[in-house]
Design a protein around this motif. Structure first.
Motif, PDB file in Angstrom:
ATOM      1  N   LEU A   1       0.828  -1.202   0.000  1.00 50.43           N
ATOM      2  CA  LEU A   1       0.000   0.000   0.000  1.00 50.43           C
ATOM      3  C   LEU A   1       0.862   1.251   0.000  1.00 50.43           C
ATOM      4  O   LEU A   1       0.599   2.210  -0.735  1.00 50.43           O
ATOM      5  CB  LEU A   1      -0.935  -0.004   1.217  1.00 50.43           C
ATOM      6  CG  LEU A   1      -1.984  -1.115   1.295  1.00 50.43           C
ATOM      7  CD1 LEU A   1      -2.849  -0.929   2.529  1.00 50.43           C
ATOM      8  CD2 LEU A   1      -2.852  -1.157   0.038  1.00 50.43           C
ATOM      9  N   MET A   2       1.897   1.253   0.824  1.00 53.62           N
ATOM     10  CA  MET A   2       2.769   2.421   0.894  1.00 53.62           C
ATOM     11  C   MET A   2       3.550   2.626  -0.404  1.00 53.62           C
ATOM     12  O   MET A   2       3.723   3.751  -0.867  1.00 53.62           O
ATOM     13  CB  MET A   2       3.738   2.278   2.077  1.00 53.62           C
ATOM     14  CG  MET A   2       3.077   2.388   3.433  1.00 53.62           C
ATOM     15  SD  MET A   2       4.286   2.315   4.788  1.00 53.62           S
ATOM     16  CE  MET A   2       3.216   2.597   6.203  1.00 53.62           C
ATOM     17  N   LYS A   3       3.993   1.539  -0.992  1.00 54.71           N
ATOM     18  CA  LYS A   3       4.777   1.630  -2.227  1.00 54.71           C
ATOM     19  C   LYS A   3       3.941   2.174  -3.376  1.00 54.71           C
ATOM     20  O   LYS A   3       4.421   2.962  -4.206  1.00 54.71           O
ATOM     21  CB  LYS A   3       5.328   0.250  -2.588  1.00 54.71           C
ATOM     22  CG  LYS A   3       6.186   0.233  -3.845  1.00 54.71           C
ATOM     23  CD  LYS A   3       6.729  -1.159  -4.119  1.00 54.71           C
ATOM     24  CE  LYS A   3       7.587  -1.181  -5.374  1.00 54.71           C
ATOM     25  NZ  LYS A   3       8.130  -2.552  -5.638  1.00 54.71           N
ATOM     26  N   THR A   4       2.665   1.766  -3.439  1.00 55.86           N
ATOM     27  CA  THR A   4       1.799   2.168  -4.547  1.00 55.86           C
ATOM     28  C   THR A   4       1.000   3.432  -4.239  1.00 55.86           C
ATOM     29  O   THR A   4       0.323   3.959  -5.123  1.00 55.86           O
ATOM     30  CB  THR A   4       0.817   1.037  -4.888  1.00 55.86           C
ATOM     31  OG1 THR A   4       0.005   0.742  -3.734  1.00 55.86           O
ATOM     32  CG2 THR A   4       1.574  -0.224  -5.309  1.00 55.86           C
ATOM     33  N   GLY A   5       1.043   3.907  -2.980  1.00 50.44           N
ATOM     34  CA  GLY A   5       0.267   5.086  -2.615  1.00 50.44           C
ATOM     35  C   GLY A   5      -1.212   4.803  -2.465  1.00 50.44           C
ATOM     36  O   GLY A   5      -2.029   5.724  -2.481  1.00 50.44           O
ATOM     37  N   THR A   6      -1.576   3.531  -2.298  1.00 52.22           N
ATOM     38  CA  THR A   6      -2.974   3.151  -2.102  1.00 52.22           C
ATOM     39  C   THR A   6      -3.351   3.420  -0.656  1.00 52.22           C
ATOM     40  O   THR A   6      -2.759   2.845   0.261  1.00 52.22           O
ATOM     41  CB  THR A   6      -3.172   1.658  -2.426  1.00 52.22           C
ATOM     42  OG1 THR A   6      -2.719   1.408  -3.755  1.00 52.22           O
ATOM     43  CG2 THR A   6      -4.633   1.265  -2.297  1.00 52.22           C
ATOM     44  N   THR A   7      -4.337   4.282  -0.432  1.00 53.72           N
ATOM     45  CA  THR A   7      -4.623   4.732   0.934  1.00 53.72           C
ATOM     46  C   THR A   7      -5.750   3.976   1.628  1.00 53.72           C
ATOM     47  O   THR A   7      -5.991   4.201   2.813  1.00 53.72           O
ATOM     48  CB  THR A   7      -4.964   6.225   0.939  1.00 53.72           C
ATOM     49  OG1 THR A   7      -6.084   6.473   0.077  1.00 53.72           O
ATOM     50  CG2 THR A   7      -3.767   7.050   0.491  1.00 53.72           C
ATOM     51  N   SER A   8      -6.426   3.084   0.929  1.00 52.30           N
ATOM     52  CA  SER A   8      -7.489   2.317   1.599  1.00 52.30           C
ATOM     53  C   SER A   8      -7.609   0.936   0.974  1.00 52.30           C
ATOM     54  O   SER A   8      -7.461   0.772  -0.242  1.00 52.30           O
ATOM     55  CB  SER A   8      -8.840   3.046   1.516  1.00 52.30           C
ATOM     56  OG  SER A   8      -9.270   3.160   0.166  1.00 52.30           O
ATOM     57  N   ALA A   9      -7.857  -0.047   1.829  1.00 52.69           N
ATOM     58  CA  ALA A   9      -7.992  -1.425   1.362  1.00 52.69           C
ATOM     59  C   ALA A   9      -8.955  -2.174   2.264  1.00 52.69           C
ATOM     60  O   ALA A   9      -9.068  -1.886   3.462  1.00 52.69           O
ATOM     61  CB  ALA A   9      -6.637  -2.129   1.347  1.00 52.69           C
ATOM     62  N   VAL A  10      -9.648  -3.136   1.684  1.00 54.12           N
ATOM     63  CA  VAL A  10     -10.534  -4.031   2.418  1.00 54.12           C
ATOM     64  C   VAL A  10      -9.945  -5.429   2.352  1.00 54.12           C
ATOM     65  O   VAL A  10      -9.554  -5.886   1.277  1.00 54.12           O
ATOM     66  CB  VAL A  10     -11.963  -4.021   1.827  1.00 54.12           C
ATOM     67  CG1 VAL A  10     -12.837  -5.085   2.502  1.00 54.12           C
ATOM     68  CG2 VAL A  10     -12.598  -2.644   1.979  1.00 54.12           C
ATOM     69  N   VAL A  11      -9.886  -6.095   3.507  1.00 55.87           N
ATOM     70  CA  VAL A  11      -9.387  -7.470   3.577  1.00 55.87           C
ATOM     71  C   VAL A  11     -10.465  -8.337   4.198  1.00 55.87           C
ATOM     72  O   VAL A  11     -10.907  -8.083   5.327  1.00 55.87           O
ATOM     73  CB  VAL A  11      -8.108  -7.571   4.425  1.00 55.87           C
ATOM     74  CG1 VAL A  11      -7.656  -9.023   4.545  1.00 55.87           C
ATOM     75  CG2 VAL A  11      -6.994  -6.716   3.840  1.00 55.87           C
ATOM     76  N   VAL A  12     -10.923  -9.350   3.482  1.00 49.95           N
ATOM     77  CA  VAL A  12     -11.888 -10.308   4.022  1.00 49.95           C
ATOM     78  C   VAL A  12     -11.137 -11.602   4.321  1.00 49.95           C
ATOM     79  O   VAL A  12     -10.551 -12.197   3.422  1.00 49.95           O
ATOM     80  CB  VAL A  12     -13.049 -10.569   3.046  1.00 49.95           C
ATOM     81  CG1 VAL A  12     -13.973 -11.655   3.597  1.00 49.95           C
ATOM     82  CG2 VAL A  12     -13.838  -9.290   2.810  1.00 49.95           C
ATOM     83  N   ALA A  13     -11.134 -11.974   5.578  1.00 51.94           N
ATOM     84  CA  ALA A  13     -10.338 -13.127   5.985  1.00 51.94           C
ATOM     85  C   ALA A  13     -11.061 -13.875   7.101  1.00 51.94           C
ATOM     86  O   ALA A  13     -12.284 -13.798   7.232  1.00 51.94           O
ATOM     87  CB  ALA A  13      -8.941 -12.674   6.420  1.00 51.94           C
ATOM     88  N   HIS A  14     -10.303 -14.578   7.916  1.00 51.06           N
ATOM     89  CA  HIS A  14     -10.846 -15.469   8.944  1.00 51.06           C
ATOM     90  C   HIS A  14     -10.665 -14.861  10.329  1.00 51.06           C
ATOM     91  O   HIS A  14      -9.814 -13.980  10.535  1.00 51.06           O
ATOM     92  CB  HIS A  14     -10.146 -16.819   8.868  1.00 51.06           C
ATOM     93  CG  HIS A  14     -10.142 -17.398   7.495  1.00 51.06           C
ATOM     94  ND1 HIS A  14     -11.144 -18.224   7.022  1.00 51.06           N
ATOM     95  CD2 HIS A  14      -9.273 -17.252   6.461  1.00 51.06           C
ATOM     96  CE1 HIS A  14     -10.888 -18.564   5.772  1.00 51.06           C
ATOM     97  NE2 HIS A  14      -9.764 -17.984   5.411  1.00 51.06           N
ATOM     98  N   GLY A  15     -11.438 -15.363  11.278  1.00 52.86           N
ATOM     99  CA  GLY A  15     -11.332 -14.858  12.638  1.00 52.86           C
ATOM    100  C   GLY A  15      -9.926 -14.981  13.194  1.00 52.86           C
ATOM    101  O   GLY A  15      -9.392 -14.050  13.797  1.00 52.86           O
ATOM    102  N   GLY A  16      -9.305 -16.140  12.999  1.00 51.22           N
ATOM    103  CA  GLY A  16      -7.954 -16.349  13.496  1.00 51.22           C
ATOM    104  C   GLY A  16      -6.941 -15.436  12.842  1.00 51.22           C
ATOM    105  O   GLY A  16      -6.001 -14.958  13.491  1.00 51.22           O
ATOM    106  N   THR A  17      -7.136 -15.169  11.561  1.00 52.67           N
ATOM    107  CA  THR A  17      -6.242 -14.265  10.835  1.00 52.67           C
ATOM    108  C   THR A  17      -6.322 -12.861  11.410  1.00 52.67           C
ATOM    109  O   THR A  17      -5.305 -12.215  11.683  1.00 52.67           O
ATOM    110  CB  THR A  17      -6.619 -14.237   9.348  1.00 52.67           C
ATOM    111  OG1 THR A  17      -6.599 -15.560   8.823  1.00 52.67           O
ATOM    112  CG2 THR A  17      -5.663 -13.364   8.559  1.00 52.67           C
ATOM    113  N   ILE A  18      -7.531 -12.386  11.606  1.00 50.21           N
ATOM    114  CA  ILE A  18      -7.731 -11.036  12.136  1.00 50.21           C
ATOM    115  C   ILE A  18      -7.172 -10.921  13.549  1.00 50.21           C
ATOM    116  O   ILE A  18      -6.487  -9.943  13.888  1.00 50.21           O
ATOM    117  CB  ILE A  18      -9.231 -10.677  12.096  1.00 50.21           C
ATOM    118  CG1 ILE A  18      -9.705 -10.558  10.642  1.00 50.21           C
ATOM    119  CG2 ILE A  18      -9.504  -9.385  12.864  1.00 50.21           C
ATOM    120  CD1 ILE A  18     -11.203 -10.409  10.486  1.00 50.21           C
ATOM    121  N   MET A  19      -7.442 -11.922  14.386  1.00 49.21           N
ATOM    122  CA  MET A  19      -6.936 -11.879  15.753  1.00 49.21           C
ATOM    123  C   MET A  19      -5.414 -11.905  15.793  1.00 49.21           C
ATOM    124  O   MET A  19      -4.785 -11.231  16.615  1.00 49.21           O
ATOM    125  CB  MET A  19      -7.528 -13.031  16.564  1.00 49.21           C
ATOM    126  CG  MET A  19      -9.004 -12.877  16.863  1.00 49.21           C
ATOM    127  SD  MET A  19      -9.642 -14.115  18.020  1.00 49.21           S
ATOM    128  CE  MET A  19      -9.750 -15.556  16.961  1.00 49.21           C
TER     129      MET A  19
END
Length: 249
Positions: A138-156
């Motif tokens: 994100l920092m390299k490309t200058g992308t300022t917002s992203a959505v990540v859909v993943a699993h409970g364990g991943t988020i924790m």
């Protein structure tokens, strides 16, 4: 100063969730109830948009993106996949309680690997490394917002390692279809690899700040303990990459 927003969302309900089974790499689709629940949440509340979308490659996450963001074309990130529970996949704790391999795994606190599965420590380090790569992209490309859909364990795993306010692995548990918005400030990230969890998702549901919504029932903590074991920290991940064992707490 430019900041970056990353919205972490847990996938919708699957049949294994409803039955209390260990479902990690088993590629189950969303349950009809899971689709219905996501649509209801989407209608009543609001999910933030992103310039880019990412997800675990497992079907339940790809389908969740499709329900919540029909026009999105998510990039699959293998590092965000759920933990593999090996021979315990598809079984409940009740079905396994007489299995000596399961008893041993419980005694190890989930940090060891189930037979033919992935250890809790390796899983959490994998998730952390994938998140680090995402922030760098994100920092390299200058992308300022992203959505990540993943699993409970991943988020924790991500929030236990990098999240502010500081909290334990189990304190970051969230329901299916829910999650957290993170703010990445480059100076803080570069100096200490920390991110601010500034709101819960979907928008308008529950407490306005993440630190107001982390009172978890004991039964939920126990379920997470059984599934994931002790969380790894960012320091653990760095030591593991260098070939050192994580320090004991």
């Amino acid at each position: 100063m430019k900041t970056y927003q990353i919205h972490l969302i847990r996938h919708g309900l699957i049949d294994g969730n409803l039955k209390g089974q260990y479902i990690g790499v088993t590629d189950q689709p969303l349950a009809p109830e899971g689709v219905r629940q996501l649509l209801e949440l989407k209608e009543r509340f609001r999910y933030p948009e992103g310039q880019r979308y990412y997800c675990s490659p497992l079907l339940r996450c790809r389908q969740t993106v499709k329900v919540l963001y029909p026009d999105a074309r998510p990039v699959p990130v293998p590092g965000f996949s759920e933990c593999s529970f090996g021979v315990f996949e598809g079984k409940t704790a009740g079905e396994l309680e007489q299995d000596p391999r399961f008893v041993k795994w419980m005694e190890e606190g989930g940090t060891g690997a189930p037979p033919e599965g992935e250890s809790g420590v390796d899983f959490q380090i994998r998730c952390c490394n994938a998140f680090i790569e995402l922030v760098q992209e994100l920092m390299k490309t200058g992308t300022t917002s992203a959505v990540v859909v993943a699993h409970g364990g991943t988020i924790m795993s991500i929030l236990a390692a990098f999240g502010l306010p500081r909290a334990n692995f189990f304190d970051w548990m969230c329901q299916n279809g829910h999650g957290y918005s993170l703010r990445v400030t480059p100076s803080l990230w570069m100096s200490g690899q920390v991110v601010e969890a500034y709101q819960m998702l979907p928008l308008g549901y529950g407490p306005k700040r993440a630190d107001e919504g982390k009172i978890i029932l004991d039964v939920a903590r126990e379920a997470a303990d059984r599934a994931y074991g002790k969380p790894a920290t960012a320091e653990d991940a760095q030591q593991r990459e260098q070939g050192d064992e994580p320090l004991e707490p």
